[in-house]
Design a protein around this motif. Sequence first.
Motif, mmCIF file in Angstrom:
data_model
loop_
_atom_site.group_PDB
_atom_site.id
_atom_site.type_symbol
_atom_site.label_atom_id
_atom_site.label_comp_id
_atom_site.label_asym_id
_atom_site.label_seq_id
_atom_site.Cartn_x
_atom_site.Cartn_y
_atom_site.Cartn_z
ATOM 1 N N ASP A 126 0.848 -1.192 0.000
ATOM 2 C CA ASP A 126 0.000 0.000 0.000
ATOM 3 C C ASP A 126 0.884 1.243 0.000
ATOM 4 O O ASP A 126 1.369 1.674 1.039
ATOM 5 C CB ASP A 126 -0.923 -0.017 1.235
ATOM 6 C CG ASP A 126 -1.797 1.227 1.317
ATOM 7 O OD1 ASP A 126 -1.866 1.971 0.314
ATOM 8 O OD2 ASP A 126 -2.424 1.431 2.379
ATOM 9 N N LYS B 180 1.775 7.882 0.622
ATOM 10 C CA LYS B 180 2.167 7.948 2.025
ATOM 11 C C LYS B 180 3.483 8.727 2.122
ATOM 12 O O LYS B 180 4.431 8.428 1.405
ATOM 13 C CB LYS B 180 2.328 6.535 2.593
ATOM 14 C CG LYS B 180 0.997 5.805 2.773
ATOM 15 C CD LYS B 180 1.165 4.425 3.363
ATOM 16 C CE LYS B 180 -0.174 3.695 3.451
ATOM 17 N NZ LYS B 180 -1.103 4.283 4.432
ATOM 18 N N ASN C 292 -1.611 -1.286 -4.127
ATOM 19 C CA ASN C 292 -2.046 0.102 -4.305
ATOM 20 C C ASN C 292 -0.819 0.896 -4.732
ATOM 21 O O ASN C 292 0.049 1.213 -3.922
ATOM 22 C CB ASN C 292 -2.617 0.634 -2.990
ATOM 23 C CG ASN C 292 -3.246 2.012 -3.136
ATOM 24 O OD1 ASN C 292 -3.626 2.417 -4.241
ATOM 25 N ND2 ASN C 292 -3.371 2.722 -2.023
ATOM 26 N N ASP D 225 -5.630 6.595 -0.570
ATOM 27 C CA ASP D 225 -5.000 5.771 0.477
ATOM 28 C C ASP D 225 -6.040 5.024 1.313
ATOM 29 O O ASP D 225 -5.679 4.172 2.120
ATOM 30 C CB ASP D 225 -4.116 6.661 1.361
ATOM 31 C CG ASP D 225 -3.099 5.869 2.163
ATOM 32 O OD1 ASP D 225 -2.929 4.661 1.876
ATOM 33 O OD2 ASP D 225 -2.482 6.462 3.064
ATOM 34 N N ALA D 226 -7.314 5.339 1.138
ATOM 35 C CA ALA D 226 -8.361 4.551 1.803
ATOM 36 C C ALA D 226 -8.808 3.479 0.813
ATOM 37 O O ALA D 226 -9.959 3.426 0.369
ATOM 38 C CB ALA D 226 -9.513 5.446 2.233
ATOM 39 N N GLU D 227 -7.828 2.628 0.425
ATOM 40 C CA GLU D 227 -8.034 1.671 -0.665
ATOM 41 C C GLU D 227 -8.583 0.334 -0.186
ATOM 42 O O GLU D 227 -9.286 -0.348 -0.925
ATOM 43 C CB GLU D 227 -6.721 1.460 -1.423
ATOM 44 C CG GLU D 227 -5.748 0.438 -0.815
ATOM 45 C CD GLU D 227 -5.263 0.795 0.588
ATOM 46 O OE1 GLU D 227 -5.248 1.994 0.918
ATOM 47 O OE2 GLU D 227 -4.912 -0.119 1.350
HETATM 48 MN MN MN Z 1 -3.976 2.942 2.416
#
Ligand code: MN
Length: 493
Positions: A265, A272, A317, A344-346
């Motif tokens: 991720d 990030k 991701n 990022d809210a995957e």
């Molecule tokens: Mn994430």
Amino acid sequence: MVIQPSNTPLLEWAGDSLAIGLFEDAVELTGELATLNEKFGGILKELIAEEEFTGKANSTISTRLAAGSQVRKVILVGLGKPDALKLDNIRRAVAAVARVAKKQKSKTLGFSFPLWNNDPAATAQAMAEGVQLALYQDNRFKSEPEDKGLQIESVDFLGFDGQEAALNRANQIVSGVILARQLVAAPANAVTPITLAETAQAIAKDHGLQLEILEREDCEKLGMGAFLGVAQASDLPPKFIHLTYKPTGTPKKKLAIIGKGLTFDSGGLNIKGAGSGIETMKIDMGGAAATLGAAKAIAQLQPEEVEVHFISAATENMISGHAMHPGDILKASNGKTIEVNNTDAEGRLTLADALVFADKLGLDAIVDLATLTGANVIALGDDIAGLFTPDDAVASQLEKAAEIAGEKIWRMPMEEKYFEGLKSGIADMKNTGPRPGGAITAALFLKQFVKDTAWAHLDIAGPVWTDKENGYNGAGATGYGVRTLVNWVLSSQ
Ligand code: MN
Ligand code: BES
Ligand code: ZN
């Protein structure tokens, strides 16, 4: 390492290390232990006095016996107060002993432990789990193994004659936990969506499960736009994994276990940043790891009256020229549209399509496990998973299963009002709400994709990994969730 029940009397056992479990404030030696103390020339009593040993949970003391004695070292381990004895204290105490015995370079280890709850099978199982989980060492990525040299070769559980079945059960469960640890610990260039699918295939082949892998085109046909949106920047193909355990008898219950399977991720275009722990995001398939670990264990345990579906929508991701843009609108397989206000809210996007898929299977209950939010770690810390469910019955089943496993979970509120934070002006919902209550809005998002089935969500972002050695978990991947899931499935028959 062979672990076996032994009917050798305590006084006659011979070997390298003999471990004796003692309760807190009850360390005066009586009965057989008094006789053993005499046999050892009073050394046990002296040791307790000299070291001021009180039997505090997991405290250990040890001494050498005279050269040529039938036992080389004796290890005393505290079990805490007798009325507070939990199965997990047994696991932890055994783990503490196993580590001491390993340092002592013991080849043979004997245990004299009291019973938990007058239940020799449960006690023996917990002891065998504790030893194996504590001694497991991952040398796969070292050119030289760190712990070459002497290994514990044989472990005797004294007085546990006839508990072979319990020990066998422990081995099967531990094999699932170790698999989960290995999957989580392996970096993102070793565990990919492809290798996760291969792992599922190996489990299916070795233990007789049914396997279905949906490729990208299959997922497109099913309208899994949320899952595929996450997958679209990766150079690796997404794999939707669906393993099924069918019992020999007619199932009384049909269950699904779904695991978040992000093999890495990066955050996507909402990448990030420094200090976000991006370099640790190989752990973001901890839910899938627990799911596959549970599959491996269940397939061997072969419960007679429960069917279990093991599901993971596996992908990475990533970022690229064809990545999702922040603000893109995706359509999930239940027709709901999602404004991706944060790439990022995957995890919730991949889970959305997995939940819709499971919901259509006509099951009695679904549990998903996901390293879903940092907010859950802020709320509950590193050791405790958040349990989110509108269903009190499933909540209490999982709480019991986790208690027996010694895996900590805590029920969190599904505060419907917070869904307002996910309202979108343009689509049915956004994928990300405000920072406060971030683990709750994540759970409320998932709930939109379950219509017909009892469902619970475990946010395991904290406990999948431990920086420091903790009980029977060494530093690193814990295999969290496997034992709770196994207990839940076995208790659902
Ligand atoms: Mn994430
Ligand atoms: N995989 C992370 C969550 C995570 C954080 C797992 C720490 C393990 C340890 C997840 O996909 C994520 O990035 N969540 C965001 C959500 C936010 C963008 C709403 C988070 O928690 O910051
Ligand atoms: Zn993630």
